[in-house]
Design a protein around this motif. Structure first.
Motif, PDB file in Angstrom:
ATOM      1  N   ASN A  32       0.815  -1.217   0.000  1.00 31.59           N
ATOM      2  CA  ASN A  32       0.000   0.000   0.000  1.00 31.59           C
ATOM      3  C   ASN A  32       0.842   1.258   0.000  1.00 31.59           C
ATOM      4  O   ASN A  32       2.024   1.245   0.371  1.00 31.59           O
ATOM      5  N   SER A  36      -1.797  10.885   3.323  1.00 33.75           N
ATOM      6  CA  SER A  36      -2.140  11.752   4.454  1.00 33.75           C
ATOM      7  C   SER A  36      -2.565  13.115   3.918  1.00 33.75           C
ATOM      8  O   SER A  36      -1.774  13.827   3.299  1.00 33.75           O
ATOM      9  N   THR A  67      -4.801   7.299   5.509  1.00 37.08           N
ATOM     10  CA  THR A  67      -5.173   5.916   5.232  1.00 37.08           C
ATOM     11  C   THR A  67      -4.113   5.294   4.321  1.00 37.08           C
ATOM     12  O   THR A  67      -3.155   5.970   3.910  1.00 37.08           O
ATOM     13  N   THR A  68      -4.296   4.022   3.990  1.00 38.70           N
ATOM     14  CA  THR A  68      -3.413   3.357   3.024  1.00 38.70           C
ATOM     15  C   THR A  68      -4.267   2.569   2.037  1.00 38.70           C
ATOM     16  O   THR A  68      -5.278   1.976   2.424  1.00 38.70           O
ATOM     17  N   THR A  91     -12.638   8.883   1.928  1.00 41.11           N
ATOM     18  CA  THR A  91     -12.775   7.684   2.754  1.00 41.11           C
ATOM     19  C   THR A  91     -13.893   7.871   3.766  1.00 41.11           C
ATOM     20  O   THR A  91     -14.158   8.984   4.230  1.00 41.11           O
ATOM     21  N   ASN A  94     -11.875   3.879   7.832  1.00 41.67           N
ATOM     22  CA  ASN A  94     -10.631   3.368   7.253  1.00 41.67           C
ATOM     23  C   ASN A  94     -10.831   2.087   6.461  1.00 41.67           C
ATOM     24  O   ASN A  94      -9.882   1.355   6.206  1.00 41.67           O
ATOM     25  N   GLU A  95     -12.063   1.813   6.047  1.00 43.76           N
ATOM     26  CA  GLU A  95     -12.325   0.547   5.371  1.00 43.76           C
ATOM     27  C   GLU A  95     -12.254   0.636   3.856  1.00 43.76           C
ATOM     28  O   GLU A  95     -11.792  -0.285   3.195  1.00 43.76           O
ATOM     29  N   MET A  97     -11.773   3.426   0.227  1.00 42.33           N
ATOM     30  CA  MET A  97     -11.583   4.739  -0.377  1.00 42.33           C
ATOM     31  C   MET A  97     -12.363   4.774  -1.680  1.00 42.33           C
ATOM     32  O   MET A  97     -12.288   3.852  -2.490  1.00 42.33           O
ATOM     33  N   CYS A 110      -9.042  -0.293   2.165  1.00 41.20           N
ATOM     34  CA  CYS A 110      -7.974   0.385   2.903  1.00 41.20           C
ATOM     35  C   CYS A 110      -7.444  -0.525   4.011  1.00 41.20           C
ATOM     36  O   CYS A 110      -8.151  -1.421   4.487  1.00 41.20           O
ATOM     37  N   ASN A 112      -5.407  -0.185   7.867  1.00 39.62           N
ATOM     38  CA  ASN A 112      -5.160   0.770   8.943  1.00 39.62           C
ATOM     39  C   ASN A 112      -3.751   1.346   8.841  1.00 39.62           C
ATOM     40  O   ASN A 112      -2.772   0.599   8.806  1.00 39.62           O
ATOM     41  N   PRO A 113      -3.624   2.668   8.798  1.00 37.85           N
ATOM     42  CA  PRO A 113      -2.297   3.284   8.656  1.00 37.85           C
ATOM     43  C   PRO A 113      -1.392   3.090   9.862  1.00 37.85           C
ATOM     44  O   PRO A 113      -0.175   3.307   9.774  1.00 37.85           O
TER      45      PRO A 113
END
Length: 372
Positions: A32, A36, A67-68, A91, A94-95, A97, A110, A112-113
């Motif tokens: 990923n 930010s 996120t990633t 987003t 965080n699930e 994008m 996504c 979790n960052p």
């Protein structure tokens, strides 16, 4: 988070960061890119745990957040969007994008960052600014000689260090795979003197070279015993260095080769390319050079297909002399010669040959012979 930005800006930055991401990863988060959104724009970061690339893209931030998402998938989506279009990245938690542009909608999973690794730089002992063109020249002219042999890991990069010379302190780049050696130097930038000798990994070298494409001005280089950081054109690349000792390359650099051949670079390159057409892997891709006063004859013998030979006028005024080389290695070295003529300095058929530019001492190349 929610940001709106121009597709071309996003594509360019993703092109810089996504290249370091390996397509197969033990840890899913490494596939990923970390995104930010802040008031200053959209920060992108990607890493493979050895290299980390960071860049900020101009963007209108509606809602800050982090996120990633999968780097290669996002890059391919953005690449296929319309040129000049606006892209909205949004987003919900965080699930997922959502990527929106025109009538196109995409949803990416996504991660979790919090689990995204940080390649900490630590303290740098030396910092200097080097012209982008100079750094590009040092890399381009030595990169071809980097070894691919993983067992000798200390040869899997370019060795950079400073040397005191008659002209002052120079920054020298060296690479070798045991068959050929490239050594190129330039005036050392202010702040480089006394830097530790470092080995910059092959992948890092390749990424820096791509980032240098089209860059003008200066590149800031910061380094320690274990890390190096390049800041160029708004992109920051942080990399681990190869641990280990680079061999004493001066020991294999010929000092007393007294048989000199001066020959037109382009004519030699074309001739080697032509005769090597019939070279075989079984024969080692070998080309034989037979020198006599005023002439060079190139010969390739293929046990399966036949022979090829070509004669060239050459600046050589000694007795007859023969030596063999790997044709590909010879062509790669000739391609690095920038002057009209190339200068070859021989000792005997079993000793390393020195190749230089006519009238220039900043670059030299060493080529090991083959038995033919």
């Amino acid at each position: 988070m929610k940001v709106t930005l121009e597709r071309n800006h996003l594509l360019k930055s993703l092109g810089h960061v996504h290249r370091v991401v390996e397509r197969r990863n033990t840890y899913p988060i490494l596939a990923n890119v970390l995104m930010s959104a802040t008031a200053e724009g959209l920060d992108l970061r990607a890493t493979d745990l050895d290299i980390e690339v960071t860049e900020t893209v101009p963007a209108m931030t509606g809602t800050p957040g982090i996120t990633t998402v999968p780097a290669h998938t996002l890059y391919e989506i953005v690449r296929k969007l319309s040129d000049g279009a606006d892209v909205v990245l949004e987003t919900d938690g965080n699930e997922q994008m959502q990527i929106s542009s025109g009538r196109s909608r995409f949803h990416l999973q996504c991660l979790n960052p919090d689990g995204f690794p940080d390649l900490k730089s630590g303290a740098f002992t030396h910092t200097f600014a080097i012209p982008a063109e100079t750094l590009k020249d040092l890399i381009e002219r030595t990169q071809f000689a980097i070894s691919n042999e993983e067992t000798r890991y200390y040869l899997n990069g370019i060795f950079m260090h400073t040397v005191d010379s008659e002209a002052g302190v120079v920054l020298r780049a060296v690479a070798t795979d045991g068959h050929r050696l490239a050594r190129v130097e330039a005036e050392a930038p202010k702040g480089a003197a006394g830097m530790p000798g470092i080995i910059v990994p092959r992948k890092t070298v390749a990424e820096v070279l791509k980032l240098l494409d089209g860059i003008e001005g200066e590149v800031t280089v910061e380094l320690s015993d274990t890390k190096i950081r390049f800041t160029l054109g708004g992109v920051v690349l942080l990399s681990k260095l190869i641990e280990g000792s680079f061999p004493d390359y001066e020991r294999v650099t010929p000092k007393n080769n007294d048989k000199e051949l001066v020959i037109n670079r382009d004519s030699l390159s074309r001739a080697v390319d032509r005769v090597s057409t019939i070279a075989s892997e079984r024969g080692g891709k070998a080309v034989k050079l037979a020198l006599s006063p005023g002439q060079l004859e190139l010969t390739v013998t293929n046990p399966d297909h036949g022979t090829a030979n070509e004669e060239l006028p050459a600046g050589f005024d000694l007795e007859g002399f023969e030596i063999g080389f790997n044709a590909r290695y010879l062509l790669e070295i000739i391609s690095q010669i920038r002057t009209e003529n190339a200068v070859f300095l021989f000792n005997d058929a079993g000793s390393p040959t020195l190749v230089r530019e006519e009238g220039d001492t900043q670059a030299l190349f060493v080529l090991m012979p083959m038995r033919v």
